[in-house]
Design an enzyme around this catalytic site. Structure first.
Site, PDB file in Angstrom:
ATOM      1  N   LYS A 178       0.875  -1.186   0.000  1.00  0.00           N
ATOM      2  CA  LYS A 178       0.000   0.000   0.000  1.00  0.00           C
ATOM      3  C   LYS A 178       0.901   1.221   0.000  1.00  0.00           C
ATOM      4  O   LYS A 178       1.469   1.600   1.035  1.00  0.00           O
ATOM      5  CB  LYS A 178      -0.873  -0.021   1.256  1.00  0.00           C
ATOM      6  CG  LYS A 178      -2.229   0.603   1.129  1.00  0.00           C
ATOM      7  CD  LYS A 178      -2.269   2.085   0.838  1.00  0.00           C
ATOM      8  CE  LYS A 178      -2.019   2.974   2.021  1.00  0.00           C
ATOM      9  NZ  LYS A 178      -1.734   4.376   1.636  1.00  0.00           N
ATOM     10  N   GLU A 254       8.832   1.277  11.401  1.00  0.00           N
ATOM     11  CA  GLU A 254       9.970   2.187  11.182  1.00  0.00           C
ATOM     12  C   GLU A 254       9.365   3.583  11.168  1.00  0.00           C
ATOM     13  O   GLU A 254       8.704   3.945  10.199  1.00  0.00           O
ATOM     14  CB  GLU A 254      10.631   1.931   9.814  1.00  0.00           C
ATOM     15  CG  GLU A 254      10.965   0.488   9.501  1.00  0.00           C
ATOM     16  CD  GLU A 254      12.098  -0.047  10.338  1.00  0.00           C
ATOM     17  OE1 GLU A 254      12.868   0.767  10.880  1.00  0.00           O
ATOM     18  OE2 GLU A 254      12.206  -1.274  10.454  1.00  0.00           O
ATOM     19  N   CYS A 289      13.529  10.655   7.471  1.00  0.00           N
ATOM     20  CA  CYS A 289      13.294  10.239   8.856  1.00  0.00           C
ATOM     21  C   CYS A 289      14.529  10.484   9.707  1.00  0.00           C
ATOM     22  O   CYS A 289      14.430  10.834  10.870  1.00  0.00           O
ATOM     23  CB  CYS A 289      12.904   8.771   8.891  1.00  0.00           C
ATOM     24  SG  CYS A 289      14.039   7.734   7.981  1.00  0.00           S
ATOM     25  N   GLU A 388       8.917  16.121  15.311  1.00  0.00           N
ATOM     26  CA  GLU A 388       9.471  15.862  13.986  1.00  0.00           C
ATOM     27  C   GLU A 388       8.761  16.789  12.995  1.00  0.00           C
ATOM     28  O   GLU A 388       7.558  16.656  12.772  1.00  0.00           O
ATOM     29  CB  GLU A 388       9.236  14.398  13.591  1.00  0.00           C
ATOM     30  CG  GLU A 388       9.904  14.079  12.273  1.00  0.00           C
ATOM     31  CD  GLU A 388       9.564  12.689  11.751  1.00  0.00           C
ATOM     32  OE1 GLU A 388       8.413  12.264  11.876  1.00  0.00           O
ATOM     33  OE2 GLU A 388      10.481  12.045  11.197  1.00  0.00           O
TER      34      GLU A 388
HETATM   35  P1  NAD Z   1       2.160   8.492   7.470  1.00  0.00           P
HETATM   36  O1  NAD Z   1       2.271   7.757   8.736  1.00  0.00           O
HETATM   37  O2  NAD Z   1       1.163   9.593   7.367  1.00  0.00           O
HETATM   38  O3  NAD Z   1       1.799   7.486   6.267  1.00  0.00           O
HETATM   39  C1  NAD Z   1       2.564   6.324   6.034  1.00  0.00           C
HETATM   40  C2  NAD Z   1       1.666   5.291   5.367  1.00  0.00           C
HETATM   41  O4  NAD Z   1       0.612   4.950   6.269  1.00  0.00           O
HETATM   42  C3  NAD Z   1       0.992   5.791   4.089  1.00  0.00           C
HETATM   43  O5  NAD Z   1       0.937   4.745   3.152  1.00  0.00           O
HETATM   44  C4  NAD Z   1      -0.393   6.170   4.554  1.00  0.00           C
HETATM   45  O6  NAD Z   1      -1.385   6.100   3.555  1.00  0.00           O
HETATM   46  C5  NAD Z   1      -0.661   5.120   5.636  1.00  0.00           C
HETATM   47  N1  NAD Z   1      -1.632   5.587   6.621  1.00  0.00           N
HETATM   48  C6  NAD Z   1      -1.913   6.870   6.984  1.00  0.00           C
HETATM   49  N2  NAD Z   1      -2.912   6.895   7.882  1.00  0.00           N
HETATM   50  C7  NAD Z   1      -3.290   5.617   8.102  1.00  0.00           C
HETATM   51  C8  NAD Z   1      -4.271   5.000   8.911  1.00  0.00           C
HETATM   52  N3  NAD Z   1      -5.096   5.715   9.674  1.00  0.00           N
HETATM   53  N4  NAD Z   1      -4.360   3.658   8.900  1.00  0.00           N
HETATM   54  C9  NAD Z   1      -3.531   2.924   8.113  1.00  0.00           C
HETATM   55  N5  NAD Z   1      -2.604   3.441   7.298  1.00  0.00           N
HETATM   56  C10 NAD Z   1      -2.462   4.782   7.294  1.00  0.00           C
HETATM   57  O7  NAD Z   1       3.633   8.988   7.110  1.00  0.00           O
HETATM   58  P2  NAD Z   1       4.089   9.865   5.872  1.00  0.00           P
HETATM   59  O8  NAD Z   1       3.618  11.255   6.112  1.00  0.00           O
HETATM   60  O9  NAD Z   1       3.736   9.174   4.595  1.00  0.00           O
HETATM   61  O10 NAD Z   1       5.691   9.762   5.998  1.00  0.00           O
HETATM   62  C11 NAD Z   1       6.428  10.529   6.864  1.00  0.00           C
HETATM   63  C12 NAD Z   1       6.783   9.759   8.122  1.00  0.00           C
HETATM   64  O11 NAD Z   1       7.473   8.560   7.774  1.00  0.00           O
HETATM   65  C13 NAD Z   1       7.734  10.527   9.007  1.00  0.00           C
HETATM   66  O12 NAD Z   1       7.336  10.390  10.346  1.00  0.00           O
HETATM   67  C14 NAD Z   1       9.062   9.836   8.769  1.00  0.00           C
HETATM   68  O13 NAD Z   1      10.005   9.975   9.790  1.00  0.00           O
HETATM   69  C15 NAD Z   1       8.633   8.425   8.586  1.00  0.00           C
HETATM   70  N6  NAD Z   1       9.687   7.658   7.893  1.00  0.00           N
HETATM   71  C16 NAD Z   1      10.414   6.744   8.614  1.00  0.00           C
HETATM   72  C17 NAD Z   1      11.451   6.028   7.990  1.00  0.00           C
HETATM   73  C18 NAD Z   1      12.272   4.998   8.751  1.00  0.00           C
HETATM   74  O14 NAD Z   1      12.922   4.183   8.101  1.00  0.00           O
HETATM   75  N7  NAD Z   1      12.258   4.993  10.083  1.00  0.00           N
HETATM   76  C19 NAD Z   1      11.727   6.259   6.640  1.00  0.00           C
HETATM   77  C20 NAD Z   1      10.968   7.193   5.948  1.00  0.00           C
HETATM   78  C21 NAD Z   1       9.946   7.886   6.588  1.00  0.00           C
END
Ligand code: NAD
Length: 484
Positions: A178, A254, A289, A388
């Site tokens: 997804k 992650e 991240c 963040e």
């Molecule tokens: P997000 O949590 O908003 O979304 C991530 C994924 O989760 C997307 O596919 C989104 O559609 C899905 N999602 C969102 N709401 C949901 C829900 N209620 N139920 C189920 N799925 C849901 O994150 P983002 O804005 O896409 O990405 C940024 C975040 O990702 C930052 O916090 C960043 O630090 C983190 N990140 C972490 C790493 C790592 O390796 N630790 C790497 C890249 C990004």
């Protein structure tokens, strides 16, 4: 050229493109200019149901393929991606607003390298025999989990998808991926290319859609064996609750970070450190991240060091993501741009000192651009030091000695990464031992290789992507006792 581009915009299930069951679509905009790239099929609970069924149907025969056969498929996939790398880099740049030069140099080659690493690893990965009594043979075998749900963010869409998909498939699982609704295009292309490379139908399925619908349905699905998630902490928590409410599936998270770069006055090369600090907050527009979003600098060198950082930050000017000379492109969407701007306002209101704010302008009309912004004298409990921001906003805090540096570095609920700049070997060892972070860089920032695990402590998550360790989470151990 862009006008003639044709985008894959469907769900990919069982080796075929399909519309969403509801027939709905959502707009996929380019952050570069805010314009519509394509309307994408909007998967939801029904589509997740179809995709999980397809993944389950393919799972038995995929799991029974020999590791050598799975290796061959994954190498074919890596090869076909390599032959489409220019197209994929362009897609990634248009879909995320990142500079095309970075997509070409980093995102796509690192994705290919990841696929090759797990392909080559899997047929060299032996199981075990336990040292039991001599009339027993106790084998410890790694078995695939079954169906893995991979949920990924928008900042490195193809690369993070490959961090999930490659070890999952190599270990014999099938996958429902997804992608983030903001950047679904390379994930759909990945699945299409997997089918073109000969991967059996149903082994990799992609359902674009919103988190609250498609993402939640995957998290709650009773026939999904594990979720491998990268994204924000609040959504990570939701996946833990989805698992608790459904079938206790394994959940690997992650999540975010607030990583410090700690610069001591005995650092050998302050200019190198300053350059790394600038890159650590400007690369990918700060939407990383492990961005070095906190600079902790020793009082005795603070003014001089900050001046150096400011001069390096100047080299990260905003530009059209499609211009090969651009180092800083657009933020992902207007909502995110507003969110980052709100943090800048909060920084001012809470009394941090704004020392650098680039000129706001839009290299492409309608795009979502924000130059880097730096605050000095940030106190450890200020929002700028705790939250963040996920944008090019650097919080600077000055410290007097090693003890204070360590206290500040660990004054966070996150624990993804940290860097320490010092010429003292003992101090480097002490700090890297005592800092709470999954990765510590000494006299460098953002060193990475597919052979090295990546993941966090605390609220940065509980899983590890990359390296052979990622294969551990993609399999379960079975002990078999054979009595002679
Ligand atoms: P997000 O949590 O908003 O979304 C991530 C994924 O989760 C997307 O596919 C989104 O559609 C899905 N999602 C969102 N709401 C949901 C829900 N209620 N139920 C189920 N799925 C849901 O994150 P983002 O804005 O896409 O990405 C940024 C975040 O990702 C930052 O916090 C960043 O630090 C983190 N990140 C972490 C790493 C790592 O390796 N630790 C790497 C890249 C990004």
């Amino acid at each position: 050229m862009l006008k003639d581009m044709c985008f894959s915009s469907h769900l990919w299930i069982s080796g075929r493109a399909c519309e969403a069951v509801s027939g709905k679509q959502f707009d996929c905009l380019s952050p570069r200019d805010g314009k519509l790239l394509v309307r994408v099929a909007e998967g939801d609970e029904d589509d997740i149901g179809v995709a999980v069924k397809a993944a389950r149907a393919a799972s038995g025969s995929w799991a029974r393929q020999s590791p050598k056969q799975r290796r061959r498929y994954l190498l074919q996939l890596a090869d076909i991606i390599e032959s489409h790398q220019d197209e994929l880099a362009l897609l990634e740049s248009l879909d995320t607003g990142k500079p095309i030069t970075h997509a070409k140099r980093d995102d796509i080659p690192l994705s290919i390298n990841c696929l090759r690493f797990y392909a080559e690893a899997i047929d060299k990965h032996y199981d075990e025999i336990a040292p039991t009594a001599s009339d027993v043979l106790a084998t410890i075998r790694r078995e695939p989990l079954g169906v893995v749900g991979a949920v990924v963010p928008w900042n490195f869409p193809l690369m993070i998808a490959c961090w999930k998909v490659a070890p999952a498939l190599a270990a014999g699982n099938t996958v429902v991926l997804k992608p983030a609704e903001q950047s679904p295009l390379t994930a759909i292309r990945l699945a299409e290319l997997a089918t073109a490379a000969g991967l059996p139908d149903g082994v990799i399925n992609v359902v674009p859609g919103y988190g609250e619908t498609a993402g939640a349905a995957l998290g709650r699905h009773p026939d999904v064996d594990a979720i491998s998630f990268t994204g924000s902490g609040p959504v990570g928590r939701l996946f833990l609750s989805y698992a608790a409410e459904s079938n206790m599936k394994a959940v690997f998270l992650e999540c975010g970070g607030k990583s410090p770069q700690i610069v001591f006055d005995d650092a050998d090369d302050l200019d190198k450190a300053a350059q790394a600090v600038a890159q650590g907050i400007c690369y990918n527009q700060g939407q990383v991240c492990s961005a070095g979003s906190r600079l902790l600098v020793q009082h005795s060198i603070a003014d001089e060091f900050i001046d150096r950082v400011l001069s390096h930050v100047d080299a990260w000017s905003l530009g059209d993501p499609l211009d090969p000379a651009t180092r800083m492109g657009a933020l992902i969407e207007s909502k995110h741009l507003e969110r980052v701007q709100r943090f800048i306002d909060i920084g001012r209101e809470e009394g941090a000192t704004l020392i650098s704010e680039g000129k706001r302008h839009s290299p492409c009309e309608g795009g979502f651009y924000l130059p880097s912004t730096i605050f000095d004298h940030v106190q450890k409990d200020m929002t700028l030091a705790q939250e963040e921001i996920f944008g090019p906003v650097l919080a600077v805090t000055r410290f007097k000695d090693e003890a204070e540096a360590l206290e500040l570095a660990n004054a966070t609920r996150f624990g993804l990464a940290a860097a320490v700049w010092t010429s003292s070997l003992s101090r480097a060892h002490r700090i890297s031992r005592d800092i709470k972070a999954g990765t510590v860089w000494v006299n460098n920032y953002d060193g990475s290789d597919i052979t090295v695990p990546f993941g966090g402590f605390g609220e940065s998550g509980n899983g590890r992507d990359k390296s052979l360790h990622a294969l551990d989470k993609m399999s379960q151990l079975k002990s078999t006792w054979i009595q002679f």
